[in-house]
Motif scaffolding. Structure first.
Motif, PDB file in Angstrom:
ATOM      1  N   VAL A  46     -27.449 -18.748   6.928  1.00 29.30           N
ATOM      2  CA  VAL A  46     -28.376 -17.792   6.312  1.00 29.30           C
ATOM      3  C   VAL A  46     -29.737 -18.432   6.060  1.00 29.30           C
ATOM      4  O   VAL A  46     -30.557 -17.899   5.334  1.00 29.30           O
ATOM      5  CB  VAL A  46     -27.776 -17.232   4.994  1.00 29.30           C
ATOM      6  N   ASN A  48     -32.378 -18.585   7.668  1.00 31.74           N
ATOM      7  CA  ASN A  48     -33.529 -17.759   8.008  1.00 31.74           C
ATOM      8  C   ASN A  48     -33.429 -16.346   7.444  1.00 31.74           C
ATOM      9  O   ASN A  48     -34.254 -15.494   7.763  1.00 31.74           O
ATOM     10  CB  ASN A  48     -33.677 -17.673   9.530  1.00 31.74           C
ATOM     11  N   GLY A  49     -32.432 -16.120   6.609  1.00 31.28           N
ATOM     12  CA  GLY A  49     -32.230 -14.797   6.022  1.00 31.28           C
ATOM     13  C   GLY A  49     -32.180 -14.852   4.514  1.00 31.28           C
ATOM     14  O   GLY A  49     -32.744 -15.753   3.883  1.00 31.28           O
ATOM     15  N   THR A  50     -31.489 -13.890   3.932  1.00 36.75           N
ATOM     16  CA  THR A  50     -31.435 -13.780   2.480  1.00 36.75           C
ATOM     17  C   THR A  50     -30.022 -13.448   2.027  1.00 36.75           C
ATOM     18  O   THR A  50     -29.384 -12.541   2.580  1.00 36.75           O
ATOM     19  CB  THR A  50     -32.375 -12.671   1.978  1.00 36.75           C
ATOM     20  N   LEU A  73     -33.154  -4.952   0.100  1.00 34.06           N
ATOM     21  CA  LEU A  73     -32.500  -5.360   1.344  1.00 34.06           C
ATOM     22  C   LEU A  73     -31.656  -4.212   1.887  1.00 34.06           C
ATOM     23  O   LEU A  73     -31.238  -3.329   1.130  1.00 34.06           O
ATOM     24  CB  LEU A  73     -31.592  -6.578   1.082  1.00 34.06           C
ATOM     25  N   GLU A 458     -26.258  -4.344  12.137  1.00 28.20           N
ATOM     26  CA  GLU A 458     -26.647  -5.559  12.832  1.00 28.20           C
ATOM     27  C   GLU A 458     -27.393  -6.527  11.906  1.00 28.20           C
ATOM     28  O   GLU A 458     -28.402  -6.177  11.305  1.00 28.20           O
ATOM     29  CB  GLU A 458     -27.522  -5.235  14.035  1.00 28.20           C
ATOM     30  N   GLY A 459     -26.859  -7.745  11.776  1.00 33.24           N
ATOM     31  CA  GLY A 459     -27.493  -8.769  10.969  1.00 33.24           C
ATOM     32  C   GLY A 459     -27.254  -8.637   9.483  1.00 33.24           C
ATOM     33  O   GLY A 459     -27.797  -9.419   8.695  1.00 33.24           O
ATOM     34  N   VAL A 460     -26.427  -7.666   9.072  1.00 38.45           N
ATOM     35  CA  VAL A 460     -26.184  -7.419   7.645  1.00 38.45           C
ATOM     36  C   VAL A 460     -24.692  -7.414   7.373  1.00 38.45           C
ATOM     37  O   VAL A 460     -23.912  -6.782   8.095  1.00 38.45           O
ATOM     38  CB  VAL A 460     -26.783  -6.067   7.195  1.00 38.45           C
ATOM     39  N   ASN A 482     -28.486 -10.657   4.469  1.00 41.14           N
ATOM     40  CA  ASN A 482     -29.376 -10.022   5.438  1.00 41.14           C
ATOM     41  C   ASN A 482     -29.926 -11.059   6.415  1.00 41.14           C
ATOM     42  O   ASN A 482     -30.371 -12.129   6.004  1.00 41.14           O
ATOM     43  CB  ASN A 482     -30.534  -9.342   4.694  1.00 41.14           C
ATOM     44  N   LYS A 483     -29.862 -10.725   7.703  1.00 40.58           N
ATOM     45  CA  LYS A 483     -30.401 -11.571   8.763  1.00 40.58           C
ATOM     46  C   LYS A 483     -29.718 -12.943   8.824  1.00 40.58           C
ATOM     47  O   LYS A 483     -30.365 -13.981   8.935  1.00 40.58           O
ATOM     48  CB  LYS A 483     -31.917 -11.755   8.607  1.00 40.58           C
ATOM     49  N   TYR A 484     -28.378 -12.915   8.756  1.00 36.09           N
ATOM     50  CA  TYR A 484     -27.669 -14.161   9.017  1.00 36.09           C
ATOM     51  C   TYR A 484     -27.799 -14.471  10.510  1.00 36.09           C
ATOM     52  O   TYR A 484     -28.030 -13.586  11.331  1.00 36.09           O
ATOM     53  CB  TYR A 484     -26.203 -14.071   8.582  1.00 36.09           C
ATOM     54  N   ASN A 485     -27.649 -15.725  10.858  1.00 40.61           N
ATOM     55  CA  ASN A 485     -27.874 -16.150  12.236  1.00 40.61           C
ATOM     56  C   ASN A 485     -26.799 -15.596  13.170  1.00 40.61           C
ATOM     57  O   ASN A 485     -25.608 -15.566  12.810  1.00 40.61           O
ATOM     58  CB  ASN A 485     -27.905 -17.672  12.327  1.00 40.61           C
TER      59      ASN A 485
END
Length: 510
Positions: A46, A48-50, A73, A458-460, A482-485
């Motif tokens: 994570v 690059n995400g939150t 989010l 997607e990405g969540v 949110n926005k995990y790799n």
């Protein structure tokens, strides 16, 4: 005296608040939970995400842990908790939908001179096969045909009309994406829904990968759809890789992607662009097969209709007040609809409940945006801080809708004060035991002690619900990642399962 410890993480803007109403014996457990959340945020999964987490004590709403909890989010399907909670709180758990078969003419010498209507109430369960004691689509069509026959009608000089006017909102929220809305999970809402607004496209895969897959049929038959089949054959075991492109009110459907070789037939579920017309078409067909002549084509009325040309001489649409009922179908109670919505994550059900609650709060028909506004005002009136609360639908399918972890845990805590809280609580799946979280956190203390609604786009990855602490306190919680790799979901899930298990180790009694 209350004391609040605020720890600044070294990552970005991530702010971790570690709150205690009074010193208690669970400080170490809270610190372990905080450490796990911090490790998730700083992990390679994570980075690059939150990761956002909010945990509250339900009885007084005291925040025990907030991590990025005030950042807006994507909620994915955890938003369904807000929708079902609102509907239950506003309408009560015993509310039912009512669908009426009626006519607007006169019956003389076995001839109905006038139209036959199926008047919907927005019931998303009408004709569904999920309820053992309630009629599925084929059974309901037979019942309606029998009601027509029982009234002595052998000929209809008019149309069979699907009346969807009870809902004035367009079928699909305007932020849903093109790649979703033709597929079963993107089925649009109608004032007259039927069989969850679905059909199956059945393909004949080729024996060679890459070759076209033939379209054999649709189930049920949908001759009013213009199907352009571009589906090809994929590797054995590759599963459903078909995307169906269609949007109400268009009858044009594009079938793209692949189905696996090695099977004789392969079915894929799509969404109907005009469910009210499909209902009228299906009943028209049922009557015709039973020898009841209908001299005009089926029609639909309401937003988002495709319909058919109205033949000359067809009687005009008559106001509801002047129609004569032939049959009343009553749905399962709202408590059961909420349970299916949260256990099976059915988007159509959630969108229906959003509009239903919005209509009731506004005391007038509303669209999706207006329903969200009504929902927001409702929870603000209960004292919930909804700063950063900006959903775009009732299901969480919209990729641009957002809320904060604090918003959701706050609504969950406030819901505990409502009369319908117990049916709502029971509607949420039990970790390790039921629904979309049945296989989650096996072998941990979360099993049986955490109720959670999952959310995935997607990405969540998101979870929200309630946990029972080690000293018997009910906690509300929200976890939003949110926005995990890409490719790191397994690693993310390891942390999320650990977080849910650690919630049950807390002791939060004063």
């Amino acid at each position: 005296m209350p004391r609040y410890l605020t720890l600044l993480s070294g990552y970005f803007f991530g702010i971790i608040s570690f709150c205690q109403a009074h010193p208690t014996s669970d400080s170490l457990a809270l610190q372990r939970l905080q450490t796990t959340v911090n490790q998730l945020q700083t992990s390679s999964f994570v980075r690059n995400g939150t990761a956002a987490v909010s945990v509250r004590r339900v009885r007084d709403g005291v925040a025990l842990l907030d991590v990025n909890a005030h950042l807006s989010l994507p909620s994915a399907s955890t938003l369904k908790l807000v929708t079902t909670a609102t509907a239950l709180a506003v309408l009560g758990d015993n509310y039912t939908f009512r669908t009426v078969l009626e006519n607007d003419g006169t019956i003389r010498d076995s001839i109905l001179t006038g139209n036959l209507y199926i008047r919907g109430s927005g019931d998303p369960t009408l004709g569904s096969n999920r309820f053992a004691e309630f009629a599925d689509a084929p059974t309901l069509l037979r019942t309606w045909r029998e009601m027509v026959q029982g009234a002595g009608i052998k000929q209809i000089r008019g149309s069979v009309i699907g009346d969807a006017t009870v809902i004035q909102s367009l079928p699909v929220p305007n932020t849903w994406v093109w790649g979703d809305i033709g597929n079963y999970y993107g089925a649009g809402l109608s004032g007259l829904n039927f069989n969850e607004n679905l059909y199956r496209a059945v393909f004949k895969p080729a024996k060679t990968v890459g070759q076209p897959a033939g379209l054999l049929r649709t189930e049920p038959a949908t001759p009013f759809l213009q199907l352009q089949n571009n589906v090809r054959t994929g590797p054995a075991g590759s599963g459903d890789e078909v995307i169906i492109y269609n949007a109400p009110p268009s009858s044009q459907v594009f079938l793209e992607g692949t189905v696996p070789t090695g099977v004789n037939e392969f079915g894929v579920k799509g969404s109907l662009p005009d469910p009210a017309f499909f209902t009228a078409f299906s009943l028209h067909d049922q009557l015709t097969r039973a020898g009841i002549f209908v001299n005009s084509l089926p029609q639909s009325i309401g937003p988002g209709r495709i319909g058919a040309p109205v033949a000359a001489g067809t009687p005009p649409i008559t106001p509801v007040a002047k129609r004569h009922p032939l049959h009343l179908h009553t749905s399962v109670p709202l408590s059961e609809i909420a349970r299916l919505t949260n256990h099976q994550s059915i988007n159509l059900y959630a969108e229906s409940l959003l509009i239903l609650a919005g209509n009731a709060l506004a005391k007038t028909p509303v669209n999706t945006e207006q329903a969200v506004q009504q929902l927001t005002r409702f929870w603000q009136s209960k004292g919930v801080d909804l700063s950063g609360f900006r959903p775009k639908d009732g299901s969480g399918l919209s990729p641009v809708g957002a809320l904060t972890a604090a918003n959701l845990s706050g609504i969950l805590a406030a819901m505990s004060k409502e009369k319908s809280f117990l049916p709502f609580y029971d509607s949420i799946p039990v970790v390790g035991e039921s629904g979309t979280v049945k296989s989650l956190a096996r072998g941990t203390s979360a099993v049986g002690n955490v109720r959670a609604k999952s959310g995935t786009i997607e990405g969540v990855r998101a979870y929200a619900g309630y946990a029972t602490s080690a000293d018997g306190e009910l906690l509300s919680f929200t976890i939003l990642v949110n926005k995990y790799n890409p490719g790191s979901l397994k690693g993310v899930m390891g942390y999320l399962e650990q977080i849910m298990a650690q919630l049950t180790t807390l002791k939060v009694n004063e």
